[in-house]
Design an enzyme around this catalytic site. Structure first.
Site, PDB file in Angstrom:
ATOM      1  N   CYS A 100      30.657  44.640  42.080  1.00 47.65           N
ATOM      2  CA  CYS A 100      31.130  43.043  41.979  1.00 47.65           C
ATOM      3  C   CYS A 100      30.990  42.264  43.284  1.00 47.65           C
ATOM      4  CB  CYS A 100      32.336  43.050  41.086  1.00 47.65           C
ATOM      5  SG  CYS A 100      32.946  41.500  40.649  1.00 47.65           S
ATOM      6  N   CYS A 134      34.144  39.897  42.970  1.00 45.83           N
ATOM      7  CA  CYS A 134      35.425  40.659  43.392  1.00 45.83           C
ATOM      8  C   CYS A 134      35.561  41.112  44.695  1.00 45.83           C
ATOM      9  CB  CYS A 134      35.427  41.655  42.599  1.00 45.83           C
ATOM     10  SG  CYS A 134      35.201  41.901  40.736  1.00 45.83           S
ATOM     11  N   ASP A 135      34.422  41.453  45.483  1.00 44.30           N
ATOM     12  CA  ASP A 135      34.849  42.263  46.770  1.00 44.30           C
ATOM     13  C   ASP A 135      34.026  41.640  47.864  1.00 44.30           C
ATOM     14  OD1 ASP A 135      36.126  44.063  45.444  1.00 44.30           O
ATOM     15  OD2 ASP A 135      34.358  45.349  45.130  1.00 44.30           O
TER      16      ASP A 135
END
Length: 318
Positions: free
Chosen positions: A141, A144-145
């Site tokens: 992701c 996300c990261d």
């Protein structure tokens, strides 16, 4: 409880899955006094628990450890009366209400309402190094990261729209992005291809496969092969700090396909902007019904919708 379906207790609300969607649905139904039962499934806490820090969930100015966030959601659900059980559904019968569910601990439960929040699993290449470096440079992701790789070098695996979107997003943060594509072309839409090919920060490695990853305290590089099996096959290494998988997700919906509508990939299709599946009292929330965003906050929001719909349904059908 018992394996005899005739003697199974009829519960008001069963929630399958314990990610942000499942826990949020439990918080809302619990506050409504419905005494929801959550079955944690194969991955307690959901997909979020395989990452490290979460920086884009509202309310945490300095970020929060993913497992800490999910533990807090769990405790909040329990505070409002949720009964959390460690078991996985193996069979369901949604042909008539009350609905019947079988679990791998040899129990059978009937319920008036069901929230399907079983999530979606990211597809991986199958390399042992992917597990070795999970949370230490391997991610599925970018949204996300990606922030953790500002001004660093990363690689994205995949050649479709998702991979191109992830590469473009990461190019806005990282100093360089390798896009590792197995085929000699991109499968993405023309617009996405142009966006990638015209971005000076993105280098596309066509006809390339990843053989493995290396690094001492996290990912430091990848072993790749160009034109594997061909006469001009060439193996070499690229130095990277992060390795992102973008080869798709598989929604955990197989158990429900005989009963609910799914798209060609397997995501449960709901009615309009609601979590309703078309089966009275059965709702879908989170990544199992979300082919587009797959974020903790959107999963929690859909869990909220499902919880409210459960309460409304039960009140209307008393």
């Amino acid at each position: 409880m018992t394996t005899n379906t005739e003697n199974a207790k009829i519960e008001q609300c069963i929630i399958l899955g314990s990610g942000p969607a499942g826990y949020t649905a439990a918080i809302y139904t619990g506050r409504a006094g419905l005494q929801p039962i959550i079955y944690e499934g194969l991955q307690p806490g959901g997909q979020l628990t395989i990452t490290t820090e979460v920086e884009n969930f509202p309310g945490f100015a300095d970020g929060i450890d993913a497992n800490e966030l999910m533990d807090s959601m769990r405790k909040q659900a329990e505070r409002f009366g949720a009964d959390i059980r460690t078991a996985t559904a193996t069979k369901v019968d949604l042909s008539q209400s009350p609905y019947t569910l079988w679990f791998d601990d040899d129990t059978v439960v009937k319920c008036r309402t069901l929230v399907i929040a079983t999530g979606a699993s990211a597809k991986y290449l199958g390399l042992s190094d992917e597990k070795k470096y999970q949370g230490q440079g391997v991610s599925a992701c970018a949204t996300c990261d990606g922030f953790f790789y500002r001004k660093k070098v990363v690689a994205v695996v995949g050649g479709g729209d998702t991979a191109c979107e992830e590469a473009t997003y990461l190019a806005g943060l990282a100093s360089k992005v390798y896009l590792i594509v197995r085929k000699p072309y991109l499968r993405a839409s023309k617009a996405m291809q142009d966006r990638v090919l015209n971005n000076p920060k993105i280098e596309v490695l066509f006809e390339t496969n990843t053989l493995g990853l290396f690094g001492e305290d996290g990912v430091e590089g990848a072993h790749v092969v160009y034109r594997k099996g061909e006469a001009d096959e060439r193996t070499y290494d690229i130095n990277i700090d992060g390795f992102f998988l973008a080869i798709g997700h598989k929604p955990n919906s197989d158990l429900f396909k005989p009963w609910v509508k799914t798209d060609e990939t397997g995501y449960i299709m709901t009615e309009g902007d609601s979590p309703r599946t078309g089966i009275p009292g059965v709702f879908a929330a989170g990544d199992v019904a979300d082919p587009h965003y797959r974020q903790a906050i959107t999963a929690a929001a859909s869990g909220c919708k499902a919880g409210i719909e459960v309460d409304r349904y039960l009140k209307e059908n008393d």
